[in-house]
Design a protein around this motif. Structure first.
Motif, PDB file in Angstrom:
ATOM      1  N   UNK A   1     -53.545 -27.557  25.073  1.00  0.00           N
ATOM      2  CA  UNK A   1     -54.689 -27.163  25.882  1.00  0.00           C
ATOM      3  C   UNK A   1     -55.653 -26.225  25.176  1.00  0.00           C
ATOM      4  N   UNK A   2     -55.787 -26.375  23.867  1.00  0.00           N
ATOM      5  CA  UNK A   2     -56.615 -25.468  23.073  1.00  0.00           C
ATOM      6  C   UNK A   2     -57.990 -26.023  22.712  1.00  0.00           C
ATOM      7  N   UNK A   3     -58.268 -27.257  23.091  1.00  0.00           N
ATOM      8  CA  UNK A   3     -59.563 -27.834  22.767  1.00  0.00           C
ATOM      9  C   UNK A   3     -60.659 -27.201  23.617  1.00  0.00           C
ATOM     10  N   UNK A   4     -61.837 -27.073  23.054  1.00  0.00           N
ATOM     11  CA  UNK A   4     -62.943 -26.391  23.712  1.00  0.00           C
ATOM     12  C   UNK A   4     -64.075 -27.364  24.027  1.00  0.00           C
ATOM     13  N   UNK A   5     -65.023 -26.907  24.844  1.00  0.00           N
ATOM     14  CA  UNK A   5     -66.189 -27.704  25.214  1.00  0.00           C
ATOM     15  C   UNK A   5     -67.445 -27.033  24.688  1.00  0.00           C
ATOM     16  N   UNK A   6     -68.269 -27.815  24.007  1.00  0.00           N
ATOM     17  CA  UNK A   6     -69.554 -27.323  23.525  1.00  0.00           C
ATOM     18  C   UNK A   6     -70.504 -27.237  24.717  1.00  0.00           C
ATOM     19  N   UNK A   7     -71.217 -26.120  24.847  1.00  0.00           N
ATOM     20  CA  UNK A   7     -72.129 -25.927  25.970  1.00  0.00           C
ATOM     21  C   UNK A   7     -73.498 -26.562  25.742  1.00  0.00           C
ATOM     22  N   UNK A   8     -73.642 -27.294  24.627  1.00  0.00           N
ATOM     23  CA  UNK A   8     -74.907 -27.989  24.361  1.00  0.00           C
ATOM     24  C   UNK A   8     -74.727 -29.495  24.557  1.00  0.00           C
ATOM     25  N   UNK A   9     -73.830 -30.105  23.792  1.00  0.00           N
ATOM     26  CA  UNK A   9     -73.628 -31.560  23.879  1.00  0.00           C
ATOM     27  C   UNK A   9     -72.528 -31.924  24.875  1.00  0.00           C
ATOM     28  N   UNK A  10     -71.787 -30.929  25.330  1.00  0.00           N
ATOM     29  CA  UNK A  10     -70.703 -31.082  26.307  1.00  0.00           C
ATOM     30  C   UNK A  10     -69.537 -31.927  25.801  1.00  0.00           C
ATOM     31  N   UNK A  11     -69.431 -32.054  24.467  1.00  0.00           N
ATOM     32  CA  UNK A  11     -68.230 -32.660  23.877  1.00  0.00           C
ATOM     33  C   UNK A  11     -67.065 -31.779  24.320  1.00  0.00           C
ATOM     34  N   UNK A  12     -66.037 -32.400  24.908  1.00  0.00           N
ATOM     35  CA  UNK A  12     -64.969 -31.588  25.499  1.00  0.00           C
ATOM     36  C   UNK A  12     -63.667 -31.596  24.703  1.00  0.00           C
ATOM     37  N   UNK A  13     -63.715 -32.107  23.487  1.00  0.00           N
ATOM     38  CA  UNK A  13     -62.527 -32.062  22.643  1.00  0.00           C
ATOM     39  C   UNK A  13     -62.888 -31.523  21.268  1.00  0.00           C
ATOM     40  N   UNK A  14     -63.344 -30.282  21.246  1.00  0.00           N
ATOM     41  CA  UNK A  14     -63.752 -29.648  19.993  1.00  0.00           C
ATOM     42  C   UNK A  14     -62.665 -28.670  19.552  1.00  0.00           C
ATOM     43  N   UNK A  15     -62.296 -28.779  18.296  1.00  0.00           N
ATOM     44  CA  UNK A  15     -61.312 -27.857  17.740  1.00  0.00           C
ATOM     45  C   UNK A  15     -61.895 -26.440  17.707  1.00  0.00           C
ATOM     46  N   UNK A  16     -61.063 -25.434  17.928  1.00  0.00           N
ATOM     47  CA  UNK A  16     -61.566 -24.056  17.891  1.00  0.00           C
ATOM     48  C   UNK A  16     -62.296 -23.723  16.592  1.00  0.00           C
ATOM     49  N   UNK A  17     -61.808 -24.251  15.470  1.00  0.00           N
ATOM     50  CA  UNK A  17     -62.438 -23.949  14.179  1.00  0.00           C
ATOM     51  C   UNK A  17     -63.780 -24.662  13.987  1.00  0.00           C
TER      52      UNK A  17
END
Length: 114
Positions: free
Chosen positions: A23-39
């Protein structure tokens, strides 16, 4: 080269699987990609998270227009900018180095040291 690219791709896929499971994947607040690695994320000075790809595209546009300061991409009207270390992490080295050089030239001119 192909073997190295495959190794990098496999590492990334493994990292995605691990982060997804934890459950560590993040969401970009611009493109709303919801499976972004923290790095693969950076934040504006106020802490709004965006993927490096969105920041890279925006920074390229700002830099291409000869402007300084890459503003936050948050839809809520955040007036903060991305710190230099976030731009460095998002941009190709040659583009960041050119931008940093322009910042230094501007600062020297502003200080009247030219």
């Amino acid at each position: 080269i192909r073997a190295r690219k495959k190794e990098i791709r496999n590492h990334r896929e493994n990292r995605l699987a691990i982060c997804r499971a934890e459950g560590l994947l993040l969401t970009c607040e611009c493109c709303f990609e919801d499976e972004v690695l923290p790095e693969d994320m950076v934040e504006c000075n106020k802490g709004h998270p965006f993927c490096k790809e969105c920041v890279r595209r925006t920074a390229n546009e700002v830099i291409g227009l000869g402007k300084f300061g890459v503003g936050c991409l948050h839809m809520g009207g955040c007036e903060e900018e991305f710190p230099l270390f976030a731009l460095k992490a998002s941009l190709p080295k040659s583009i960041f180095d050119g931008y940093e050089r322009r910042l230094q030239e501007r600062d020297i001119e502003t200080a009247g040291l030219n």
